[in-house]
Structure formats: structure tokens, C-alpha cells
Design an enzyme around this catalytic site. Structure first.
Site, short mmCIF file in Angstrom:
data_model
loop_
_atom_site.label_atom_id
_atom_site.label_comp_id
_atom_site.label_asym_id
_atom_site.label_seq_id
_atom_site.Cartn_x
_atom_site.Cartn_y
_atom_site.Cartn_z
N GLU A 111 39.93 50.18 96.80
CA GLU A 111 41.01 49.97 95.83
C GLU A 111 40.49 49.96 94.41
OE1 GLU A 111 42.30 46.04 96.90
OE2 GLU A 111 42.41 46.63 98.99
N LYS A 113 39.74 48.44 90.94
CA LYS A 113 39.47 47.06 90.52
C LYS A 113 40.05 46.90 89.11
CE LYS A 113 35.78 43.65 90.19
NZ LYS A 113 36.26 43.09 88.96
N LYS A 342 30.74 48.18 90.49
CA LYS A 342 31.08 48.14 89.07
C LYS A 342 30.68 49.46 88.40
CE LYS A 342 32.43 43.88 87.93
NZ LYS A 342 31.89 43.12 86.87
S1 IVH Z 1 39.83 41.25 96.03
C1 IVH Z 1 38.64 37.32 98.07
N1 IVH Z 1 40.83 43.43 94.96
O1 IVH Z 1 38.21 41.21 90.47
C2 IVH Z 1 38.79 38.65 97.46
N2 IVH Z 1 39.98 41.76 93.49
O2 IVH Z 1 35.39 40.42 90.07
C3 IVH Z 1 39.40 38.59 96.13
N3 IVH Z 1 40.25 42.27 91.11
O3 IVH Z 1 38.51 37.89 91.52
C4 IVH Z 1 39.26 39.77 95.31
N4 IVH Z 1 41.25 44.21 91.35
O4 IVH Z 1 40.44 38.93 90.05
C5 IVH Z 1 40.24 42.24 94.72
N5 IVH Z 1 41.80 45.37 94.14
C6 IVH Z 1 41.23 44.19 93.91
C7 IVH Z 1 40.98 43.72 92.60
C8 IVH Z 1 40.35 42.49 92.44
C9 IVH Z 1 40.80 43.31 90.48
C10 IVH Z 1 39.61 41.11 90.42
C11 IVH Z 1 39.95 39.77 91.04
C12 IVH Z 1 38.62 39.26 91.53
C13 IVH Z 1 37.68 39.91 90.56
C14 IVH Z 1 36.26 39.92 91.05
#
Ligand code: IVH
Length: 658
Positions: A111, A113, A342
Site C-alpha cells: 500500500e 504510505k 521508505k
Molecule cells: S499500517 C500496525 N499502512 O505510517 C500497523 N501505516 O511510519 C500500522 N501510514 O503509524 C501502520 N500509510 O501512521 C500503515 N498504508 C499504511 C500507511 C501507514 C501511512 C503511517 C501510519 C504509521 C506510520 C508508520
């Protein structure tokens, strides 16, 4: 149709069109028609207040103003993600997961990010109940009223949703919206400057001139461009007036669902289902059965990243099967079943103009590069940490150098290289300072440490101010009504000399301070501070321990120490060996705790340091400095003590000051 039925009909229709527009991106009516239906609903609701519903689409404009956010415990801890930057590390992740699950083939969900701020939203019986920020992962702030103004977040769900549902997502702002907001600020700033310039020369009275100048600078300051979309999004969530949030055109995508009644055992399928319930999900989401395909997806997305209408900082890769996720479980900080890849940070060149030095609350000195403002990945950057002397030496920095700035995914800018071809002979090397820029004490660099320290902990003003700032912070004693300006004034006027003096403050203590005086709201200001200080007396020992700012003792370590020792008495009388037995307490922390005892000795010559916990008053003891005591203390170090230069310097300092 009765008014009640028409109101219900309009609410449903408006929710449906809102979903078509903001989530599915396929509007079926014009903006004018939508506005007309909204106006009809507003009028009907105004005429029939008994049918009021806090989740009506008319409430999207916000309006509630609060003084503080309530802290709420997350039902499921809000974890973060582990990061990788290379293909090798991603392959390692794949192999580790397969080994742990004893499987050769796995499905991964990949997905986008999104780069914004995380939020967790709870729905009860299909109605938005509560929205909570990440906070420290265990407790977050209740930002429900602000969240309700974001149009891509459903207020009521559609279809066969579970009764109880918690869904997590990322609040962000589209690039275009962000640019518009900054553009409008710039326009306002220009207009204000024009008016000011045309007025100021005509005014002859000096007092009047000063007044107008002051007002102009204050207003101009409020119109500075926002630094980047991510900070803008997280700043917006903290606004106390929800109607301001409503005007910010924020957006939200959802990426994780928690419920006892999920329709599938498959993360991607559940997310797609959530779209039917009304949620916006990542714009790119694919399921693959091989890490090679994950890498293809990463490369494809990275090369088209600039074309996306919103900022992303990488790709999230998740094990798709929920049973597998359960087996893999979580570490303290992140799930083992997911990782974020990243993207490479953006870079730009600028000119190094100066190096300044910051003094931390523990006396550590951080050199900071000041350069000509430069735009990197959408933010204007003027400063970057240079960390320590060896970092400066490694770069061989000279004032005037053309330096390459990189903004990593974590938004913290870094100086990554120097373009030496652009130098001339007049450029001067950066010489690390030898004395504290504030109190002029000689700096010390402990062996095995990268940082220089000013050891004048008890008499160096910036350190003392930073200590108080740390102590009153939200994660510590939460004395939020006391701002940096007031802390400085209290020190400058010798009203306080450290943390413990906060507890001697009375309303009168503020009466002679600038900005306090006799006006009634100033009295209120002082009263609020005193009340907050009073309230802080019931904070837990854990928060007190974190707040007093022992080097290396962050929130987690404070928790562990409280768990193991229970009271300050037990903690202070613990041997180094006993300290080291505690999970996560290593040499550095143990040494730091012993330093604390010395620090208290020095601080407490005549004063009792009093802190309050929920259960009892703790008096940080006044120790008498005796040779016996010092020997006893040193014996905790055994043969190691020679290594701890800071400790020895401290002792020498103490003895010579007696
Ligand atoms: S999953 C327990 N999926 O990135 C799993 N996070 O650097 C939770 N984020 O804390 C995260 N897009 O705030 C997930 N497609 C995505 C995301 C995503 C942005 C953010 C989220 C997370 C942070 C980690």
C-alpha cells in the site's frame, strides 16, 4: 413528508453524495445542487431543534471550541512500523517472516504510505463515536470534534458493518490544497506589508509609530508559510476550535481495521470491504505472492511519486493473512508482520552561513548549521543539527560552504555533503567551541561519548529553563498553562531557580512580571498556572521520574524503574549491579542514575526537593557530602569508575566548590 422524515432523507442523501464525491471520486450532482440540499437541511434543523443530531452532515462545519483535549486509552495499542531503505533489508524481512511461519509462499498486501498524522476512529453501531490521536501509543487525545469536520471520514456507515469497529488511518492534506493555503498567506502578507509601508512614513508620533510597527510584526508572524504538509496536518488536529479545522480541507485514508467481526481473514479484502462501508482506502493497494513483485511495485510507485496529488514517503508491506499476522505478533513498538519501505529523501544545495550552539537540558551541546533558506521536498529549511564535533570534522565544514541538505522521511533535515569545488581561500573552518555559549564554563567531552557537555547544570540558565520545560511537558507533569516565555521571566526575575521552586509559586509571585500586572485576565493567567501546578501533584511517580530529566531516562525506562523499585528511596539506594538487573537498563542508564544522586547533592544544599505522586509525597533527600558517601558511591562503579569522566569531573567540581 413530515419535517422529521425530510430531515432524515436529506441527511442520507447528503451523506451518500459526500461519499460519492470524497471517497469514490465520482460525484453525481453539481456543487450547487449539493449546497442547495445542505441549505434546506440547515433551515429545517434550525426550525426543528428537537431533531438535532451531532452526526448530521450540517455539523461538518465545526464550531465547538474546547480548552484542552481529553486523554483516552487506546483499546489496541497504536503501534508504529519498522523501516527499511534497501532491497537487501526487504529480502531479509521476507526470509525472516517465512522462517517464522514455516512457509515458502506468502501473500503480501502493498500500500501507499501516506505522509500525515495517524488517527484511530471508533464506530459504534455504524455511528462515529470517538477519534483519538496516536499520543504515546497507549494514550492519545480525543479529537472527535476536529475529525468530524473532515469530509472523507464517514459520520455514519453504509451496509453490513460490524457493530463495534475501530479503524486507523492517516490524516493528510493534498499537495494542491497545501500550496493554495500557503499562496493565500503570502498574498495576505504582501497586502499587509503594502498597507503598512504606505502608512508608517506618514506617522510622526514615535509612540504611535512603535505601536503600529509592533502590530505589523505580530500579524506578519502569523502569516509565515506552513513548513510542510505533514506538520500542517498534525498541527490541525491540535487546534482547539473545530471550525478552523473545517476550513483546512484535510483528507483521510484508512489502512487498518480492528473488530471481533471482520468479514474476511484477509487484510486487503477487509480494507476493500471498508470502502463499501464509507471509508477511503489507499489509492494503490495490490496483493502479491512474491517479494520480487513487491519490489516492482516499489520501483513503479517511486518513479511516479511526484505525479500523486498527495505526499507519500514509502510503501507499506503487510502479511495479508490475518492468522499469519496473529502468529507473528508484535514487538513493543511495531508489528512483526509489516514493514515500511521508505523512499530516498529529497536533496537540495544551499550556503552555510553560521554555526550556532544549543544547550540541552542535560548540558549537552548541539551544533546547529544555519544556512540560506532552501526548499527541500516542499519545506523551507534554514537550520539542521550538526550533532557533534566529529560530525563537523568528518564533513570538514567551512563557513560559506555550499552544502547538500537532505530531508529524510522523518522530516528532520540533515547536512549530507559539502561541495568543496566551490570553496575559496577565505572560507574559515568551523571550530567547535571550548566554553559554554551561555555560562562560559569550560566544556567537557567524556571519553567514549560524542557530545560535549556544560557541567554547570545548576547555574547555566538555558539548561535550567530546558529542565523546567521538560518537567512541565505534557508527557511529564502536564503543566500546560506555563509557557516558555513565562518560565524565562520567572528565572530572569529570580522567582524560580529550578523545578522544585514551581511548587512555592503563589498568584502574587507573578504580579510584577511583564504581561501579568493587575488586569483581570492576567490574574486568571496566574491562577491557571497555579491550578495546573497544584494538579500536577497527583501525577504518578513514573511521570515525575521522567519529568525530572535524568539523562537517558525516557518514558519507557521510567516505567521500568518504577515497576522494579516502586519508590525513589529504593531507587536511590540501589547498587549499580541491582540497577543493571532491570530489563533495558544498561551501563549508560545506571551511570546516569548515579550522576543524578550527585546532582541532587549539589542542588540540595539547603533546599528540600519536593515532588508529589499519587500515593505519597516524595522528598528527594538532602544528602550530606561526606567522603564516606562519595567512596560508597564510587564503589558502585568498581573497576569501571575510571572510565566515567563526567562523574569524576563532577566530583572534583563538587569538592572544590565546598
Ligand atoms: S499500517 C500496525 N499502512 O505510517 C500497523 N501505516 O511510519 C500500522 N501510514 O503509524 C501502520 N500509510 O501512521 C500503515 N498504508 C499504511 C500507511 C501507514 C501511512 C503511517 C501510519 C504509521 C506510520 C508508520
Amino acid at each position: 413528508m413530515s419535517a422529521k422524515a425530510r430531515i432524515q432523507y436529506l441527511r442520507d442523501v447528503l451523506n451518500h453524495h459526500n461519499y460519492l464525491y470524497y471517497v469514490l471520486d465520482s460525484p453525481q450532482i453539481s456543487d450547487i445542487d449539493f449546497d442547495q440540499l445542505m441549505l434546506e437541511l440547515v433551515t429545517l434543523e434550525n426550525n426543528n431543534p428537537s431533531y438535532n443530531d451531532p452526526l448530521s452532515p450540517t455539523k461538518r462545519v465545526g464550531g465547538s471550541v474546547i480548552s484542552t483535549f481529553q486523554s483516552v486509552k487506546h483499546k489496541y495499542p497504536m503501534l508504529s512500523l519498522d523501516n527499511t531503505y534497501t532491497e537487501t533489508d526487504l529480502n531479509k524481512f521476507d526470509q525472516k517472516i517465512k522462517k517464522l511461519l514455516n512457509k515458502n509462499i506468502l501473500n503480501y498486501s502493498c500500500e501507499l504510505k501516506y505522509d500525515g498524522v495517524a488517527v484511530s476512529v471508533v464506530y459504534q453501531n455504524g455511528k462515529l463515536f470517538q477519534a483519538i490521536t496516536r499520543g504515546d501509543g497507549v494514550f492519545g487525545d480525543d479529537v472527535t470534534e476536529n475529525i468530524k469536520t473532515i469530509k472523507s471520514i464517514p459520520l455514519k456507515l453504509f451496509g453490513d458493518y460490524p457493530d463495534l469497529l475501530e479503524i486507523r488511518g492517516e490524516i493528510f492534506i493534498a499537495k494542491k490544497e497545501f500550496e493554495n493555503i500557503n499562496f493565500n498567506r503570502l498574498k495576505k502578507k504582501e497586502k499587509l506589508t503594502k498597507t503598512y509601508n504606505s502608512q508608517i512614513d506618514l506617522i510622526e508620533n514615535l509612540d504611535e509609530k512603535n505601536k503600529i510597527q509592533k502590530k505589523y510584526f505580530a500579524e506578519i508572524k502569523k502569516l509565515e508559510p506552513y513548513s510542510n504538509p505533514r506538520n500542517f496536518a498534525s498541527g490541525s488536529l491540535k487546534l482547539l476550535d473545530s471550525s478552523k479545522v473545517a476550513r483546512r480541507n484535510l483528507d483521510c485514508i484508512f489502512y487498518a481495521i480492528y473488530s471481533n467481526k471482520l468479514p474476511f481473514n484477509n487484510h486487503a479484502k477487509n480494507l476493500k470491504k471498508a470502502k463499501d462501508w464509507g471509508f477511503q482506502i489507499p489509492k494503490k493497494l495490490i496483493v502479491v505472492d512474491d517479494i520480487k513483485h513487491v519490489l516492482n511495485f516499489i520501483h513503479e510507485t517511486e518513479s511516479s511519486r511526484d505525479k500523486l496529488p498527495f505526499e507519500i514517503d514509502g510503501i507499506v508491506i503487510k502479511v495479508n493473512n490475518l492468522n499469519d499476522q496473529k502468529i507473528l505478533g508484535n514487538t513493543a513498538k511495531s508489528p512483526r508482520w509489516a514493514i515500511s519501505f521508505k523512499f530516498k529523501a529529497y536533496q537540495s544545495y544551499t550556503v552555510l552561513e553560521d554555526v550556532k550552539y544549543q544547550i540541552g537540558r542535560t548540558g549537552s551541546i548541539t551544533p546547529v548549521a544555519c544556512f540560506q533558506p532552501v526548499s527541500v521536498a516542499g519545506s523551507i529549511i534554514k537550520r539542521a543539527s550538526l550533532h557533534n564535533e566529529s560530525f563537523i570534522k568528518k564533513l570538514d565544514l567551512k563557513i560559506g560552504d555550499r552544502v547538500l541538505i537532505e530531508k529524510g522521511g522523518d522530516v528532520i533535515p540533515k547536512v549530507v555533503a559539502v561541495d568543496k569545488s566551490q570553496r575559496n581561500l577565505l572560507f574559515q573552518s568551523v571550530q567547535f567551541i571550548t566554553h559554554c555559549p551561555s555560562c562560559k564554563s569550560k566544556l567537557v567531552k567524556p571519553i567514549n561519548e560524542a557530545n560535549h557537555y556544560c557541567l554547570n547544570i545548576n547555574h547555566c540558565l538555558p539548561q535550567k529553563i530546558n529542565q523546567v520545560e521538560h518537567f512541565i511537558a505534557r508527557d511529564a507533569m502536564n503543566i500546560s498553562s506555563l509557557g516558555t516565555k513565562t518560565i524565562k521571566l520567572l528565572f530572569e526575575n529570580s522567582i524560580i531557580d529550578g523545578i522544585s521552586d514551581l511548587y512555592q509559586l503563589k498568584i502574587d509571585s507573578f504580579s510584577n512580571l511583564r504581561g501579568f500586572g493587575i488586569e483581570s485576565n492576567s490574574f486568571k493567567k496566574a491562577e491557571n498556572i497555579i491550578n495546573a501546578i497544584e494538579k500536577s501533584k497527583s501525577q504518578t511517580f513514573e511521570k515525575v521520574l521522567f519529568g525530572i530529566g535524568i539523562r537517558y531516562v525516557g518514558k519507557t525506562v521510567a516505567k521500568k524503574l518504577v515497576h522494579s523499585f516502586g519508590s525513589i528511596d529504593n531507587l536511590l539506594s540501589a547498587s549499580k549491579a541491582r540497577l543493571l538487573e532491570v530489563d533495558e537498563i544498561g551501563e549508560k542508564i545506571a551511570d546516569s542514575l548515579i550522576l543524578l544522586i550527585l546532582n541532587l547533592l549539589n542542588l540540595s544544599n539547603n533546599k528540600l526537593k519536593i515532588f508529589f505522586t499519587k500515593h505519597k509525597v516524595i522528598i528527594l533527600r538532602v544528602f550530606l557530602i561526606t567522603i564516606d558517601f562519595l567512596q560508597n558511591l564510587l564503589s558502585k562503579y568498581n573497576e569501571d569508575h575510571v572510565k566515567c569522566q563526567v562523574l569524576l569531573t563532577f566530583i572534583v567540581d563538587l569538592i572544590s566548590s565546598k
